[in-house]
Design an enzyme around this catalytic site. Structure first.
Site, PDB file in Angstrom:
ATOM      1  N   ASP A 201      46.003  31.873  49.841  1.00 20.26           N
ATOM      2  CA  ASP A 201      47.492  31.979  49.284  1.00 20.26           C
ATOM      3  C   ASP A 201      48.055  30.373  48.680  1.00 20.26           C
ATOM      4  O   ASP A 201      47.071  29.640  48.724  1.00 20.26           O
ATOM      5  CB  ASP A 201      48.475  32.449  50.567  1.00 20.26           C
ATOM      6  CG  ASP A 201      49.736  33.120  50.084  1.00 20.26           C
ATOM      7  OD1 ASP A 201      50.601  32.315  49.310  1.00 20.26           O
ATOM      8  OD2 ASP A 201      49.973  34.311  50.342  1.00 20.26           O
ATOM      9  N   GLY A 227      45.655  27.410  47.002  1.00 21.24           N
ATOM     10  CA  GLY A 227      45.648  27.760  45.825  1.00 21.24           C
ATOM     11  C   GLY A 227      46.275  28.543  44.914  1.00 21.24           C
ATOM     12  O   GLY A 227      47.281  29.359  45.652  1.00 21.24           O
ATOM     13  N   PHE A 229      46.436  32.025  42.625  1.00 18.13           N
ATOM     14  CA  PHE A 229      45.290  33.109  42.080  1.00 18.13           C
ATOM     15  C   PHE A 229      45.471  33.200  40.628  1.00 18.13           C
ATOM     16  O   PHE A 229      44.461  33.958  39.987  1.00 18.13           O
ATOM     17  CB  PHE A 229      45.676  34.410  42.751  1.00 18.13           C
ATOM     18  CG  PHE A 229      47.165  34.813  43.031  1.00 18.13           C
ATOM     19  CD1 PHE A 229      47.774  34.809  41.822  1.00 18.13           C
ATOM     20  CD2 PHE A 229      47.386  35.503  44.071  1.00 18.13           C
ATOM     21  CE1 PHE A 229      49.256  35.430  41.994  1.00 18.13           C
ATOM     22  CE2 PHE A 229      48.936  35.944  44.268  1.00 18.13           C
ATOM     23  CZ  PHE A 229      49.403  35.860  43.161  1.00 18.13           C
ATOM     24  N   HIS A 246      52.140  44.241  42.720  1.00 16.45           N
ATOM     25  CA  HIS A 246      53.222  44.829  42.146  1.00 16.45           C
ATOM     26  C   HIS A 246      54.164  43.816  41.921  1.00 16.45           C
ATOM     27  O   HIS A 246      55.446  44.160  41.509  1.00 16.45           O
ATOM     28  CB  HIS A 246      53.771  45.744  43.457  1.00 16.45           C
ATOM     29  CG  HIS A 246      54.514  45.181  44.656  1.00 16.45           C
ATOM     30  ND1 HIS A 246      55.382  45.916  45.437  1.00 16.45           N
ATOM     31  CD2 HIS A 246      54.189  44.167  44.970  1.00 16.45           C
ATOM     32  CE1 HIS A 246      55.688  44.863  46.386  1.00 16.45           C
ATOM     33  NE2 HIS A 246      54.879  43.950  46.545  1.00 16.45           N
TER      34      HIS A 246
HETATM   35  C1  LIG Z   1      54.917  40.160  48.524  1.00 19.76           C
HETATM   36  S1  LIG Z   1      54.015  38.874  49.327  1.00 19.76           S
HETATM   37  C2  LIG Z   1      52.466  39.739  50.113  1.00 19.76           C
HETATM   38  C3  LIG Z   1      51.714  39.417  51.343  1.00 19.76           C
HETATM   39  C4  LIG Z   1      50.815  39.915  52.123  1.00 19.76           C
HETATM   40  N1  LIG Z   1      49.592  39.996  51.025  1.00 19.76           N
HETATM   41  C5  LIG Z   1      51.187  41.361  52.748  1.00 19.76           C
HETATM   42  O1  LIG Z   1      50.790  42.142  52.273  1.00 19.76           O
HETATM   43  O2  LIG Z   1      52.059  40.963  53.583  1.00 19.76           O
HETATM   44  C6  LIG Z   1      53.060  38.332  47.880  1.00 19.76           C
HETATM   45  C7  LIG Z   1      52.299  36.916  48.312  1.00 19.76           C
HETATM   46  O3  LIG Z   1      51.795  36.352  47.165  1.00 19.76           O
HETATM   47  C8  LIG Z   1      51.795  34.917  47.289  1.00 19.76           C
HETATM   48  N2  LIG Z   1      51.598  34.339  46.166  1.00 19.76           N
HETATM   49  C9  LIG Z   1      52.675  34.315  45.166  1.00 19.76           C
HETATM   50  N3  LIG Z   1      52.228  33.578  43.934  1.00 19.76           N
HETATM   51  C10 LIG Z   1      50.929  33.256  44.224  1.00 19.76           C
HETATM   52  C11 LIG Z   1      50.028  32.354  43.616  1.00 19.76           C
HETATM   53  N4  LIG Z   1      50.101  32.033  42.320  1.00 19.76           N
HETATM   54  N5  LIG Z   1      48.771  32.254  44.228  1.00 19.76           N
HETATM   55  C12 LIG Z   1      48.505  32.643  45.318  1.00 19.76           C
HETATM   56  N6  LIG Z   1      49.432  33.468  46.219  1.00 19.76           N
HETATM   57  C13 LIG Z   1      50.491  33.606  45.645  1.00 19.76           C
HETATM   58  C14 LIG Z   1      52.821  34.694  47.948  1.00 19.76           C
HETATM   59  O4  LIG Z   1      53.137  33.453  48.544  1.00 19.76           O
HETATM   60  C15 LIG Z   1      52.917  35.826  49.098  1.00 19.76           C
HETATM   61  O5  LIG Z   1      52.372  35.642  50.493  1.00 19.76           O
END
Ligand SMILES: C[S@@+](CC[C@H](N)C(=O)[O-])C[C@H]1O[C@@H](n2cnc3c(N)ncnc32)[C@H](O)[C@@H]1O
Length: 336
Positions: A201, A227, A229, A246
């Site tokens: 994350d 990092g 994604f 989503h």
């Molecule tokens: C809606 S949350 C879902 C978290 C987890 N997968 C869950 O199901 O509870 C979206 C996640 O994407 C991460 N995120 C947002 N932008 C990101 C990026 N550029 N690279 C990595 N993670 C990212 C956020 O920090 C957050 O933890």
């Protein structure tokens, strides 16, 4: 009017008052009222004293919420928790307290720009904060913790019921992409004792994960990597994307999926945990969360056809959509 359907104008007033109800739920959650009622009922005045609130104002909030099943007025002016109200206490297994606080503190105000957003196609949250939500969030440490807590609420309260559909055929090194504090990954690992994992994350999010992974008893099997994604994703033979795609539009989602394909290579397995929006008028949690995506991010909730189209375009084969006992499905696929 028990047992009768309310006339449309009355139903409409109730729907329109939804913003008041959400704020009242936030007030009791933020004050910690449900936590004070876990050991038994209390008079509103005593509760007000304990949580530092005005007794008359708090009694009126409790009376309204009691009429909605969140509390129960067991004697005049004395309130007890109901099973619904328990979900706003901190330590309940189905707690939604962090979600209640996070939504009202970070999402409520941006929704005031929804009309302009719908007129122009702009993201309401960008209009409110002046930049993309996750950029704004990264500079609010208290809200980052609350957001991650809200994701863990959704895991323990809802996503836990989807874990058995993450079948991990032959996977030995699982990467949870955008895995927050690893709450969901921990449940998957508990069901697969031989699998090792990477929790990936944003750096400021994974920084707090080791604590939560230790509390959930899986820290020795998980490497935490920070990092984006959109740049690159750690290598593995299995990938989870839970409530990540989503958040993003098709172009951005294809970018993330492309990085999964590159990191995993042919044969790598993907498990996408997301709502699949049903056609027609069928009520579905995904239709409500789609408004969150519309107002806060560039993302959207997708139908089965849209999910298949996205995964095909990204280079995945064997796409299978498995419904779970929860409002979420597990969409599995293999890098072609
Ligand atoms: C809606 S949350 C879902 C978290 C987890 N997968 C869950 O199901 O509870 C979206 C996640 O994407 C991460 N995120 C947002 N932008 C990101 C990026 N550029 N690279 C990595 N993670 C990212 C956020 O920090 C957050 O933890």
């Amino acid at each position: 009017m028990d047992g009768m359907e309310l006339p449309p104008p009355v139903q409409m007033v109730q729907m329109l008052a939804g913003f008041q109800v959400a704020q009242a739920l936030y007030v009791v959650a933020a004050l910690g009222v449900p936590d004070r009622l876990v050991d038994g009922p209390l008079p509103a005045a005593a509760l007000a004293d304990l949580v530092g609130a005005d007794p008359d104002a708090l009694r009126r909030v409790l009376r309204t919420l009691a009429g909605m099943g969140v509390f129960s007025e067991v004697a005049a002016g004395t309130y007890a928790l109901t099973p619904l109200g328990e979900t706003l206490s901190s330590d309940h297994p189905g707690s939604m307290r962090d979600l209640a606080i996070m939504w009202m503190e970070t999402h409520y105000a941006p929704f005031g720009h929804l009309l302009e957003g719908v007129r122009t196609g702009q993201v309401a949250s960008d209009l409110h904060y002046g930049r993309p939500f996750f950029d704004w969030l990264s500079e609010q440490p208290a809200q980052v913790a609350r957001f991650t807590g809200a994701m863990a609420n959704l895991t323990d309260g809802i996503k836990a019921g989807a874990v058995s559909s993450v079948s991990l055929e032959g996977v030995t090194r699982l990467v949870d992409v955008g895995g927050a504090d690893g709450a969901f990954l921990s449940l998957v690992l508990a069901a697969h004792p031989d699998v090792r994992a990477v929790l990936f994350d944003l750096p400021h999010v994974v920084a707090d994960a080791p604590k939560s992974l230790a509390a959930r008893g899986v820290a020795d099997r998980v490497e935490c990597v920070g990092g984006s994604f959109f740049e690159s994703i750690p290598g593995g033979d299995g990938y989870i994307l839970s409530l990540v795609l989503h958040d993003w539009n098709d172009e951005q989602a294809l970018h993330i999926l492309g990085n999964v394909v590159q990191a995993g290579g042919p044969g790598a397995r993907l498990y996408v945990v997301e709502a699949v929006v049903p056609p027609g008028d069928t009520p579905h949690m995904g239709k409500m969360i789609d408004l969150t995506m519309l107002a806060m991010l560039t993302g959207r909730e997708r139908s089965a056809t849209e999910w298949r189209g996205l995964l095909d375009a990204a280079g995945f084969a064997e796409v299978t959509i498995n419904e779970t006992p929860t409002p979420l499905s597990v969409i599995s696929a293999v890098v072609a």
